[in-house]
Design an enzyme around this catalytic site. Structure first.
Site: not given
Ligand code: NAI
Ligand code: MG
Length: 476
Positions: A149, A174, A250, A284, A380
């Site tokens: 992330p 990635k 996570e 997170c 969140e």
């Molecule tokens: P996301 O969960 O979509 O992205 C995180 C990672 O997953 C990035 O590297 C992204 O390219 C990848 N990803 C996205 N779709 C995928 C798929 N279908 N298959 C494989 N990999 C994929 O999160 P995003 O869109 O960046 O943020 C959206 C929300 O997610 C935020 O507003 C927040 O609430 C939450 N988030 C939570 C995190 C945490 O530490 N728990 C970290 C990042 C986002």
């Protein structure tokens, strides 16, 4: 415009399509650089490189003490660049400079820590029938895919990578499309300088629904590690289920701090500064809910309001304390949540809107009169928004804290140790902080209960996720 490349098989290369991802500075919106955008054929190259390295058994057959030295060397190289690399990370990610520099130190610490364990991965001998020698060996899965992330792109990278490397897997990382630059340049260069065997670690970036999805569905990937949102986490689990492979998952949280009547309120406020307003709340395990006893609520709200107004708004590289969120999309998301809070009857005693300046800044926001059924109490937000919920008796406080689909973290503020331990036992979360927040280190297991996930990262606990057990029985 500086171009950044994928690191595959020990080489830096453009994506085959030549397509790039523009990366901007969230404090200004200005484009900082272009990252090679991995597509299916680039993911294939990375998988080929990782598979080849794994099949060569170069990490597995390396003398354990050599692996220790190699990991210590990686740590050293990461520490050497932490200042310079931290600056680039600060620009692409938005967080305070010291925090960005620390991510490289943190990643180095993981390589030191797991480097110290890589020669201690021992199996056991098991007594069975007379005339039989039975023993177990711990083996890596093979090609390990890590989806990282944007909020802690280098710390998270170091955290899972040090573990998969220590256990002999070959890894494809990635990186997030919002913040790939420091990983593609400084991090990859540190690995190369340390002399990692080619293909054992590959770093690519691409869009989640393209490169991320293709990678996690690939037949040659043997294990997946993911940190991020719940919707994406579910997709990853489906991809893993199709091929029955293990995952580390996570997924964030909606973590509550319970503030008892005897709490040191200044301590609560000082803690909230980092725990919900630090990195604009994009953490997170952020303290996104405060469950506060009626008798101290007004006093606490006053102090929180003062804090939020005192924070210096600015970019991480200009000494800002309230730094931007990652993107316009994220800013709109935070705005929408904030609006939904007001519409549902909560009251923003401070903040509640975007800051009138370029970049993606949102005011440090404290909502009073939040009720359990409101969206801002459940979802969140990933922004600098604290939801304050009032309670009257201690059982009610625990009930409110546990009334969440998430279960990543929780905190209790009290001077009464019995109260603190009793609450700690009842809270349905992976980690409890007492009179503090984020307490722990790289050596302490970290992960979620309930919808926050099920794996544990950090500490010795994490090694298990990257190893499978083979039993060998010898009939003499
Ligand atoms: P996301 O969960 O979509 O992205 C995180 C990672 O997953 C990035 O590297 C992204 O390219 C990848 N990803 C996205 N779709 C995928 C798929 N279908 N298959 C494989 N990999 C994929 O999160 P995003 O869109 O960046 O943020 C959206 C929300 O997610 C935020 O507003 C927040 O609430 C939450 N988030 C939570 C995190 C945490 O530490 N728990 C970290 C990042 C986002
Ligand atoms: Mg950006």
């Amino acid at each position: 415009m500086k171009k950044y490349q994928s690191y595959i098989g020990g080489k830096w290369i453009d994506s085959l399509s030549k397509e790039t991802i523009p990366v901007d500075d969230p404090a200004t919106g200005k484009i900082l650089g272009e990252m090679a955008c991995a597509k299916k054929e680039d993911v294939d190259l990375a998988i080929e490189a990782a598979s080849k390295a794994f099949k060569s058994r170069i990490l597995v057959d390396m003398h354990p003490l050599e692996r220790v030295k190699l990991m210590r060397k990686i740590a050293e190289e990461l520490r050497k660049v932490s200042k310079e690399a931290g600056k680039l990370l600060c620009y692409e990610n938005g967080k305070p400079l010291a925090g960005a520099e620390y991510e490289f130190v943190d990643a180095a610490n993981y390589f030191d820590y797991y480097g110290g364990l890589t020669d201690k991965l021992e199996g056991k001998t098991i007594p069975v029938n007379k005339g039989v020698i039975d023993y177990t060996v711990l083996e890596p899965y093979g090609v390990s895919a890590h989806i990282i992330p944007w909020n802690y792109p280098i710390s998270m990278l170091g955290r899972s990578l040090a573990c998969s490397f220590a256990t002999g897997n070959s890894t494809i990382v990635k990186t997030p499309e919002q913040t790939p630059l420091a990983a593609a340049s400084f991090f990859a260069q540190a690995l190369e300088k340390a002399g990692i065997p080619k293909g054992t670690i590959n770093i690519i970036c691409g869009y989640g629904d393209e490169a991320g999805s293709y990678l996690t569905h690939h037949k040659d990937v043997a294990q997946i590690t993911f940190t991020g949102s719940v919707p994406t986490g579910k997709k990853i689990l489906h991809a893993a289920a199709e091929r029955a492979i293990p995952t580390v998952i996570e997924l964030g949280g909606k973590s509550a701090a319970i503030v008892y009547p005897d709490a040191d309120l200044d301590k609560v406020v000082e803690t909230a500064k980092g725990a919900i307003f630090g990195h604009a709340g994009q953490i997170c395990s952020a303290m996104s809910r405060a469950v506060v006893h009626k008798s101290v609520k007004n006093e606490l709200l006053e102090k929180l309001s003062k804090l939020s107004k005192s924070l210096k708004v600015g970019a991480g590289y200009e000494g800002g304390e309230l730094t931007p969120v990652i993107s316009e999309k994220q800013l709109q998301k935070v705005e929408n949540y904030s609006r939904s809070g007001t519409q549902a009857g909560a009251e923003a005693i401070t903040g509640g809107k975007r800051v009138d300046r370029p970049g993606y800044f949102f005011e440090a926001t404290v909502f009073d009169k939040v009720k359990q059924d409101m969206t801002i109490a459940n979802e969140e937000i990933f922004g600098p928004v604290l939801s304050v919920i009032e309670y009257q008796d201690p059982e009610e406080a625990i009930k409110i804290a546990n009334d969440s689909d998430y279960g990543l973290a929780a905190g209790v503020f009290t001077k009464n140790l019995n109260q603190a331990t009793e609450a700690s036992n009842k809270l349905e979360v992976g980690q409890v902080y007492v009179n503090s927040w984020f307490t722990g280190s790289i050596a302490t297991p970290f992960g979620g209960y309930k919808r926050s996930g099920f794996s544990r990262e950090k500490g010795q606990e994490a090694l298990k996720s990257y190893l499978q057990v083979k039993n060998i029985g010898i009939q003499l």
